[in-house]
Design a protein around this motif. Structure first.
Motif, PDB file in Angstrom:
ATOM      1  N   TYR A  41       0.824  -1.204   0.000  1.00 29.45           N
ATOM      2  CA  TYR A  41       0.000   0.000   0.000  1.00 29.45           C
ATOM      3  C   TYR A  41       0.860   1.257   0.000  1.00 29.45           C
ATOM      4  O   TYR A  41       0.534   2.243  -0.681  1.00 29.45           O
ATOM      5  CB  TYR A  41      -0.927  -0.005   1.215  1.00 29.45           C
TER       6      TYR A  41
ATOM      7  N   ALA B  38      -7.509   0.387   0.808  1.00 35.21           N
ATOM      8  CA  ALA B  38      -7.152   0.648   2.206  1.00 35.21           C
ATOM      9  C   ALA B  38      -7.771  -0.389   3.137  1.00 35.21           C
ATOM     10  O   ALA B  38      -7.123  -0.859   4.075  1.00 35.21           O
ATOM     11  CB  ALA B  38      -7.591   2.061   2.616  1.00 35.21           C
ATOM     12  N   PHE B  39      -9.014  -0.777   2.881  1.00 37.85           N
ATOM     13  CA  PHE B  39      -9.714  -1.676   3.800  1.00 37.85           C
ATOM     14  C   PHE B  39      -9.263  -3.126   3.681  1.00 37.85           C
ATOM     15  O   PHE B  39      -9.063  -3.790   4.695  1.00 37.85           O
ATOM     16  CB  PHE B  39     -11.222  -1.548   3.588  1.00 37.85           C
TER      17      PHE B  39
ATOM     18  N   LEU C 207      -4.998  -3.010   4.851  1.00 37.57           N
ATOM     19  CA  LEU C 207      -4.457  -2.320   6.023  1.00 37.57           C
ATOM     20  C   LEU C 207      -5.214  -2.725   7.278  1.00 37.57           C
ATOM     21  O   LEU C 207      -6.399  -3.041   7.245  1.00 37.57           O
ATOM     22  CB  LEU C 207      -4.561  -0.797   5.854  1.00 37.57           C
TER      23      LEU C 207
ATOM     24  N   THR D 115      -6.866  -1.820  10.975  1.00 35.59           N
ATOM     25  CA  THR D 115      -7.848  -0.775  11.269  1.00 35.59           C
ATOM     26  C   THR D 115      -7.195   0.567  11.577  1.00 35.59           C
ATOM     27  O   THR D 115      -7.617   1.617  11.083  1.00 35.59           O
ATOM     28  CB  THR D 115      -8.736  -1.215  12.441  1.00 35.59           C
TER      29      THR D 115
ATOM     30  N   ARG E 251      -5.929   2.496   8.446  1.00 34.76           N
ATOM     31  CA  ARG E 251      -6.852   2.801   7.359  1.00 34.76           C
ATOM     32  C   ARG E 251      -7.131   4.306   7.274  1.00 34.76           C
ATOM     33  O   ARG E 251      -7.245   4.862   6.177  1.00 34.76           O
ATOM     34  CB  ARG E 251      -8.158   2.039   7.544  1.00 34.76           C
TER      35      ARG E 251
ATOM     36  N   SER F 189     -16.010   5.410   4.046  1.00 33.85           N
ATOM     37  CA  SER F 189     -15.210   4.532   4.899  1.00 33.85           C
ATOM     38  C   SER F 189     -16.014   4.049   6.100  1.00 33.85           C
ATOM     39  O   SER F 189     -15.901   2.891   6.521  1.00 33.85           O
ATOM     40  CB  SER F 189     -13.948   5.267   5.368  1.00 33.85           C
TER      41      SER F 189
END
Length: 422
Positions: free
Chosen positions: A82, A110-111, A114, A116, A119, A163
């Motif tokens: 990432y 991102a989800f 990564l 929590t 993120r 998000s």
């Protein structure tokens, strides 16, 4: 079936989502490249270096995502991926703002890749890159800073809202998977329990069948002893007496008649026992009257006085209780005839509030109860053992008192169950 269908739809959607997740980076690169070639942005980097960076970015995504999909479960390795993705997106946006379409992939990746706590940082970085692209490149940061900040804030609000919904959906998905796992475990345990219950049920049926067979054998043993054995003993006694009185015609005929009567009575009672029917005397008379009749017959056969008395108020009892008391009286009198050598016997039936007691006393030879509290008959017969089993079977107690030369007293106490009890 409804739940299973919902589960299939969710699984299908997750599969399509994973496919889009792998395709998005290439779509963003392709779209950015086409727009960069068709409508070059002012101040953009030359085409060749830009294409080289775009190819490198595509290779970076292909290596981590397309060629090695199993790496997605390794959070540390995905954090490296990432970071590289954002680095390529930053360079491409600086080279040409059209690559903001590629930078937008930072939201979607991102989800899945990564943890929590990282993120939010990934979403903020992606929102910054997308805002820079929307403003026209790095020049907007230096020349139109307020506009750039507004764009960043706008993207953060939109990205934050998306998000938040994504995190809620992810939590619901995790909860659904946990519930499915718990349901699967519950189903497994239920299946195991049903299998164990089936085995236990079969075992209980076998035990119940064996217990029923054993109980029926014991019942038949008691009934045979109370009918056939006692009857045959009486017949033998009468025939022996007839043999001794052969020269006295009247006495000989009386003993033979007694033997025949005993044989007929024993045959009748044996048939009733096989059919598990109550003794005939209890079918036609109350228990006190049946005991009086029993005492009279026994006295006539054995030449010993038998007095029968009843105390309390007679009332109908449960058939099993009445049969138990009648059989106890028969056994007690049979023991007196065989062993006691008594000149007098007394039977007392006492009706009380909760119990009914039968007392049988004789003035015979008695025995030493300390040496042999429950005397056995010669040849292994049932005797008092059968009587005790009968009394105990209906929840009663049997007590025996005796001394050498002082006679014997037997007391059977049973619950006063009413005649209508099941």
């Amino acid at each position: 079936m409804t739940y299973s269908g919902g589960h299939d739809r969710v699984t299908s959607w997750r599969e399509r989502e994973a496919s889009l997740y792998r395709v998005f980076p290439y779509g963003g690169l392709a779209l950015g490249t086409v727009l960069a070639l068709v409508a070059p942005a002012p101040g953009a980097l030359a085409t060749a270096p830009t294409l080289a960076i775009a190819v490198a970015a595509g290779c970076w995504v292909a290596w981590f995502i397309t060629l090695h999909p199993g790496w997605q479960s390794q959070r540390g390795l995905m954090a490296v991926y990432y970071a590289g993705l954002l680095a390529f997106a930053a360079v491409l946006v600086a080279a040409n703002p059209w690559y903001g379409f590629f930078a937008w992939v930072g939201y979607t990746h991102a989800f899945p890749v990564l943890r929590t706590r990282w993120r939010i940082a990934g979403v903020v970085a992606t929102a910054t890159l997308v805002a820079t692209s929307q403003g026209g490149g790095l020049s907007v940061v230096t020349s139109h800073l307020p506009l750039w900040l507004v764009l960043v804030l706008f993207n953060l609000v939109v990205a934050g809202s998306l998000s938040w919904f994504a995190m809620v959906a992810e939590q619901e998905d995790a909860r659904r998977k946990r519930l499915m796992a718990e349901l699967g475990e519950a189903n497994r345990q239920l299946t195991e329990t049903v299998r164990e219950n089936a085995g236990l049920h079969a075992q209980l049926l076998t035990q119940a069948r064996e217990a029923g067979v054993l109980d029926e054998r014991q019942r038949m043993a008691r009934e045979i002893h109370d009918t056939l054995a006692q009857g045959l003993t009486g017949i033998i006694t009468q025939l022996e007496a007839a043999e001794q009185t052969r020269d006295r015609s009247a006495d000989w005929c009386r003993h033979v008649d007694n033997a025949l009567a005993l044989a007929r009575e024993s045959l009748t009672e044996a048939r009733r026992s096989v059919r598990a029917v109550r003794p005939e005397t209890l079918e036609t008379a109350r228990l006190p009257d049946a005991l009086v009749e029993l005492g009279g017959r026994w006295s006539a056969l054995n030449g010993v006085r038998a007095d029968v008395a009843t105390t309390g108020t007679p009332r109908p009892l449960h058939p099993e209780v009445e049969v138990t008391l009648l059989r106890a009286a028969q056994e007690a009198l049979a023991n007196v005839a065989r062993h006691a050598g008594a000149s007098r016997v007394g039977l007392t039936l006492s009706y009380m509030a909760d119990v009914v007691t039968l007392d049988v006393r004789d003035d015979g030879t008695g025995f030493d109860i300390t040496d042999q509290p429950v005397p056995r008959e010669p040849g292994g017969g049932y005797g008092l053992t059968a009587m005790r089993q009968r009394v105990t079977r209906v929840g009663g107690e049997l007590a025996v008192e005796s001394e050498l030369g002082s006679g014997t007293a037997i007391s059977a106490s049973v619950p006063a169950l009413p005649g209508g009890a099941g």
